[in-house]
Write a protein that holds these residues in place. Structure first.
Motif, PDB file in Angstrom:
ATOM      1  N   ILE A 276       0.855  -1.191   0.000  1.00 28.41           N
ATOM      2  CA  ILE A 276       0.000   0.000   0.000  1.00 28.41           C
ATOM      3  C   ILE A 276       0.886   1.236   0.000  1.00 28.41           C
ATOM      4  CG2 ILE A 276      -1.738   1.333   1.281  1.00 28.41           C
ATOM      5  CD1 ILE A 276      -2.734  -1.295   2.488  1.00 28.41           C
ATOM      6  N   ALA A 277       0.505   2.214  -0.813  1.00 21.13           N
ATOM      7  CA  ALA A 277       1.136   3.537  -0.788  1.00 21.13           C
ATOM      8  C   ALA A 277       0.161   4.513  -0.152  1.00 21.13           C
ATOM      9  CB  ALA A 277       1.483   3.991  -2.198  1.00 21.13           C
ATOM     10  N   TYR A 278       0.677   5.395   0.701  1.00 14.71           N
ATOM     11  CA  TYR A 278      -0.172   6.361   1.405  1.00 14.71           C
ATOM     12  C   TYR A 278       0.216   7.791   1.042  1.00 14.71           C
ATOM     13  CZ  TYR A 278      -2.218   9.191   5.104  1.00 14.71           C
ATOM     14  OH  TYR A 278      -2.907  10.165   5.783  1.00 14.71           O
ATOM     15  N   ASN A 279      -0.780   8.608   0.717  1.00 16.15           N
ATOM     16  CA  ASN A 279      -0.603  10.054   0.493  1.00 16.15           C
ATOM     17  C   ASN A 279       0.233  10.384  -0.727  1.00 16.15           C
ATOM     18  OD1 ASN A 279      -2.199  11.561   2.155  1.00 16.15           O
ATOM     19  ND2 ASN A 279      -0.573  12.310   3.482  1.00 16.15           N
ATOM     20  N   VAL A 280       0.134   9.570  -1.768  1.00 18.43           N
ATOM     21  CA  VAL A 280       0.819   9.909  -3.012  1.00 18.43           C
ATOM     22  C   VAL A 280      -0.135  10.691  -3.916  1.00 18.43           C
ATOM     23  CG1 VAL A 280       2.431   7.986  -2.912  1.00 18.43           C
ATOM     24  CG2 VAL A 280       0.216   7.674  -4.035  1.00 18.43           C
ATOM     25  N   LEU A 281       0.421  11.374  -4.899  1.00 22.34           N
ATOM     26  CA  LEU A 281      -0.400  12.226  -5.761  1.00 22.34           C
ATOM     27  C   LEU A 281      -1.227  11.403  -6.741  1.00 22.34           C
ATOM     28  CD1 LEU A 281       1.670  15.374  -6.771  1.00 22.34           C
ATOM     29  CD2 LEU A 281      -0.524  15.307  -5.579  1.00 22.34           C
ATOM     30  N   GLY A 282      -2.505  11.748  -6.824  1.00 22.41           N
ATOM     31  CA  GLY A 282      -3.412  11.029  -7.695  1.00 22.41           C
ATOM     32  C   GLY A 282      -3.051  11.105  -9.164  1.00 22.41           C
ATOM     33  N   SER A 283      -2.429  12.192  -9.603  1.00 14.49           N
ATOM     34  CA  SER A 283      -2.057  12.318 -11.007  1.00 14.49           C
ATOM     35  C   SER A 283      -1.099  11.201 -11.419  1.00 14.49           C
ATOM     36  CB  SER A 283      -1.433  13.688 -11.270  1.00 14.49           C
ATOM     37  OG  SER A 283      -0.410  13.975 -10.324  1.00 14.49           O
ATOM     38  N   TYR A 284      -0.070  10.960 -10.609  1.00  7.94           N
ATOM     39  CA  TYR A 284       0.883   9.894 -10.900  1.00  7.94           C
ATOM     40  C   TYR A 284       0.222   8.523 -10.775  1.00  7.94           C
ATOM     41  CZ  TYR A 284       4.525  13.461 -10.570  1.00  7.94           C
ATOM     42  OH  TYR A 284       5.303  14.578 -10.766  1.00  7.94           O
ATOM     43  N   ALA A 285      -0.622   8.379  -9.751  1.00  7.04           N
ATOM     44  CA  ALA A 285      -1.257   7.087  -9.498  1.00  7.04           C
ATOM     45  C   ALA A 285      -2.215   6.707 -10.622  1.00  7.04           C
ATOM     46  CB  ALA A 285      -1.986   7.130  -8.161  1.00  7.04           C
ATOM     47  N   LEU A 286      -3.024   7.649 -11.071  1.00 11.59           N
ATOM     48  CA  LEU A 286      -3.981   7.355 -12.137  1.00 11.59           C
ATOM     49  C   LEU A 286      -3.278   7.088 -13.466  1.00 11.59           C
ATOM     50  CD1 LEU A 286      -6.785   9.903 -11.234  1.00 11.59           C
ATOM     51  CD2 LEU A 286      -6.966   7.414 -11.176  1.00 11.59           C
ATOM     52  N   ALA A 287      -2.168   7.766 -13.699  1.00 12.83           N
ATOM     53  CA  ALA A 287      -1.403   7.508 -14.917  1.00 12.83           C
ATOM     54  C   ALA A 287      -0.888   6.070 -14.926  1.00 12.83           C
ATOM     55  CB  ALA A 287      -0.243   8.493 -15.034  1.00 12.83           C
ATOM     56  N   ARG A 288      -0.406   5.596 -13.790  1.00 14.76           N
ATOM     57  CA  ARG A 288       0.087   4.213 -13.709  1.00 14.76           C
ATOM     58  C   ARG A 288      -1.063   3.215 -13.761  1.00 14.76           C
ATOM     59  NH1 ARG A 288       3.802   1.769 -14.774  1.00 14.76           N
ATOM     60  NH2 ARG A 288       4.921   0.957 -12.980  1.00 14.76           N
ATOM     61  N   ALA A 289      -2.213   3.577 -13.159  1.00 14.47           N
ATOM     62  CA  ALA A 289      -3.372   2.682 -13.180  1.00 14.47           C
ATOM     63  C   ALA A 289      -3.874   2.460 -14.601  1.00 14.47           C
ATOM     64  CB  ALA A 289      -4.479   3.240 -12.293  1.00 14.47           C
ATOM     65  N   ALA A 290      -3.694   3.447 -15.470  1.00 16.61           N
ATOM     66  CA  ALA A 290      -4.087   3.283 -16.865  1.00 16.61           C
ATOM     67  C   ALA A 290      -3.210   2.249 -17.571  1.00 16.61           C
ATOM     68  CB  ALA A 290      -4.003   4.622 -17.596  1.00 16.61           C
ATOM     69  N   GLU A 291      -2.000   2.028 -17.044  1.00 18.68           N
ATOM     70  CA  GLU A 291      -1.062   1.069 -17.619  1.00 18.68           C
ATOM     71  C   GLU A 291      -1.111  -0.285 -16.915  1.00 18.68           C
ATOM     72  OE1 GLU A 291       2.269   4.596 -18.467  1.00 18.68           O
ATOM     73  OE2 GLU A 291       2.574   3.093 -16.899  1.00 18.68           O
ATOM     74  N   VAL A 292      -1.496  -0.279 -15.640  1.00 19.36           N
ATOM     75  CA  VAL A 292      -1.488  -1.495 -14.812  1.00 19.36           C
ATOM     76  C   VAL A 292      -2.919  -1.742 -14.334  1.00 19.36           C
ATOM     77  CG1 VAL A 292      -0.491  -2.622 -12.788  1.00 19.36           C
ATOM     78  CG2 VAL A 292       0.861  -0.931 -14.058  1.00 19.36           C
ATOM     79  N   PRO A 293      -3.665  -2.621 -14.991  1.00 20.38           N
ATOM     80  CA  PRO A 293      -5.091  -2.796 -14.678  1.00 20.38           C
ATOM     81  C   PRO A 293      -5.392  -3.162 -13.233  1.00 20.38           C
ATOM     82  CG  PRO A 293      -4.528  -3.869 -16.756  1.00 20.38           C
ATOM     83  CD  PRO A 293      -3.235  -3.439 -16.133  1.00 20.38           C
ATOM     84  N   ASP A 294      -4.479  -3.866 -12.561  1.00 17.99           N
ATOM     85  CA  ASP A 294      -4.728  -4.275 -11.180  1.00 17.99           C
ATOM     86  C   ASP A 294      -4.474  -3.177 -10.163  1.00 17.99           C
ATOM     87  OD1 ASP A 294      -5.619  -6.813 -11.696  1.00 17.99           O
ATOM     88  OD2 ASP A 294      -3.639  -7.742 -11.554  1.00 17.99           O
ATOM     89  N   LEU A 295      -3.931  -2.052 -10.596  1.00 18.83           N
ATOM     90  CA  LEU A 295      -3.602  -0.982  -9.665  1.00 18.83           C
ATOM     91  C   LEU A 295      -4.873  -0.203  -9.306  1.00 18.83           C
ATOM     92  CD1 LEU A 295      -0.877  -0.035  -8.417  1.00 18.83           C
ATOM     93  CD2 LEU A 295      -0.927   1.841 -10.062  1.00 18.83           C
ATOM     94  N   VAL A 296      -5.113  -0.044  -8.017  1.00 20.59           N
ATOM     95  CA  VAL A 296      -6.313   0.637  -7.522  1.00 20.59           C
ATOM     96  C   VAL A 296      -5.909   1.935  -6.833  1.00 20.59           C
ATOM     97  CG1 VAL A 296      -8.321   0.471  -6.004  1.00 20.59           C
ATOM     98  CG2 VAL A 296      -7.498  -1.562  -7.214  1.00 20.59           C
ATOM     99  N   VAL A 297      -6.623   3.011  -7.128  1.00 18.69           N
ATOM    100  CA  VAL A 297      -6.373   4.338  -6.563  1.00 18.69           C
ATOM    101  C   VAL A 297      -7.578   4.728  -5.728  1.00 18.69           C
ATOM    102  CG1 VAL A 297      -5.837   6.748  -7.082  1.00 18.69           C
ATOM    103  CG2 VAL A 297      -5.014   4.928  -8.611  1.00 18.69           C
ATOM    104  N   VAL A 298      -7.332   5.160  -4.491  1.00 20.01           N
ATOM    105  CA  VAL A 298      -8.412   5.470  -3.560  1.00 20.01           C
ATOM    106  C   VAL A 298      -8.252   6.883  -3.010  1.00 20.01           C
ATOM    107  CG1 VAL A 298      -9.533   4.833  -1.380  1.00 20.01           C
ATOM    108  CG2 VAL A 298      -8.617   3.040  -2.884  1.00 20.01           C
ATOM    109  N   ALA A 299      -9.253   7.709  -3.222  1.00 27.42           N
ATOM    110  CA  ALA A 299      -9.333   8.995  -2.525  1.00 27.42           C
ATOM    111  C   ALA A 299     -10.048   8.704  -1.199  1.00 27.42           C
ATOM    112  CB  ALA A 299     -10.129  10.003  -3.350  1.00 27.42           C
TER     113      ALA A 299
END
Length: 354
Positions: free
Chosen positions: A230-253
């Motif tokens: 788990i990553a905590y308090n990272v920027l959503g812009s970077y996280a969503l960009a990676r989630a578009a490439e890695v289908p299993d990656l989940v981003v939570v606000a």
């Protein structure tokens, strides 16, 4: 003997003669009549489309973009302000508290236009500092590594995962090293002010040996590789960009509350071409600039945050959960020397086991 804490405080306040950008990229015609130097903490890849579009709109201007770490960017900008010599034409940072300090110290020029006037008060301070993005601070994990019944949706959930002495998340939750990251420090300090859970969260991090390390991109890559769960308090812009490439990656606000950052732009007092800098600020705030940044997920619309990524969970029915970080003197509280020293000491004592 100078302690590590004291050395950091000295480094933040002293001129930095040897600091260098992490990367440099150039846009536009080398023979253009005007030259614009922009320094920022945003990765070049995320600003590439924005800068290309600006160069196409203003072909008489060539742009050099320097990518910096937030603490070094603040230090070099403050040093140029202090000496009164030539400075960058525009400075953009995610460490918005340090940007507020630069404005407060008289290091920025005023810029007014219909676009800056249209900004809400939280995103325009003294017509010298302007919020240009909209990015949440998020949790990140992979579906194949975190079971659905353990998937965190809030800080309360994260604390529960870390509570057991034999937690499998021990040593595998990562967040910023707030001594190295100005943004990480800002997020952590605001957590301490906003969250009733902060004391419990810090205790849980300590008990489970959470990891403090560098940079949103590096932390998210650690989750993708399985090094962290788990990553905590990272920027959503970077996280969503990676989630578009890695289908299993989940981003939570987080549903208890989500900090929302607007990267802050200023025109230094010593800017060599303040007119072109003003054009650049207006371009970022205008339709073309916003479209370019939205394409890189630097501007997130929480009513339709990312139609290409189905792994973004956010409190859609509770807009009060989104807490915009205001560009205002309130951010200077965390930069008070004594408060900063005490906060850093408490934070570093937490990250000692792994």
């Amino acid at each position: 003997m100078i302690t590590r804490l004291a050395a950091l405080l000295i480094a933040l306040s002293a001129p930095v003669a040897r600091a260098e950008p992490e990367a440099v990229s150039r846009y536009g015609d080398d023979a253009a009549a005007r030259s614009l130097l922009v320094r920022g903490t945003t990765d070049i890849a995320l600003f590439d489309q924005l800068l290309d579009r600006f160069a196409a709109r203003f072909p008489d201007t060539r742009i050099t973009y320097e990518q910096w770490g937030s603490n070094d960017l603040y230090a070099v900008t403050a040093a140029e302000c202090e000496t009164g010599g030539p400075a960058a034409d525009a400075v953009i940072s995610s460490a918005v508290d340090l940007q507020v300090k630069l404005v407060n110290d008289g290091c920025a020029r005023s810029h007014r236009s219909p676009l800056t006037a249209a900004l809400p008060d939280t995103l325009n301070w003294r017509d010298e500092l302007f919020g240009i993005t909209r990015e949440p601070a998020v949790l990140v994990y992979k579906r194949d590594m975190v079971p659905a019944n353990e998937a965190p949706r809030s800080r309360f959930d994260l604390i529960d995962l870390l509570r057991p002495e034999d937690s499998r998340y021990a040593g595998r939750v990562a967040t910023y090293d707030i001594e190295q990251s100005g943004l990480g420090y800002l997020f952590a300090f605001l957590d301490s002010q906003q969250a009733t859970t902060f004391g419990s969260l810090i205790e849980a991090f300590d008990r489970a040996g959470a990891v403090a390390t560098c940079c949103s991109a590096e932390i998210i890559d650690g989750v993708v590789s399985g090094r962290y769960l788990i990553a905590y308090n990272v920027l959503g812009s970077y996280a969503l960009a990676r989630a578009a490439e890695v289908p299993d990656l989940v981003v939570v606000a987080p549903e208890d509350y989500t900090l929302v950052l607007a990267r802050a732009a200023l025109i230094p007092r010593g800017a060599r071409d303040p007119e072109s800098a003003g054009q650049f600020v207006d371009f970022m705030l205008g339709e073309d600039g916003r479209r370019a940044m939205a394409a890189e997920r630097l501007i997130i619309d929480f009513t339709d945050p990312d139609p290409d990524t189905g792994s973004f969970y956010y409190p859609s029915g509770n807009q009060s959960a989104f807490r915009q970080i205001p560009l205002s003197p309130v951010l200077l509280v965390g930069l008070d020397r004594q408060k900063r020293a005490l906060f850093l000491e408490r934070w570093r004592e937490t990250f000692t086991r792994y």
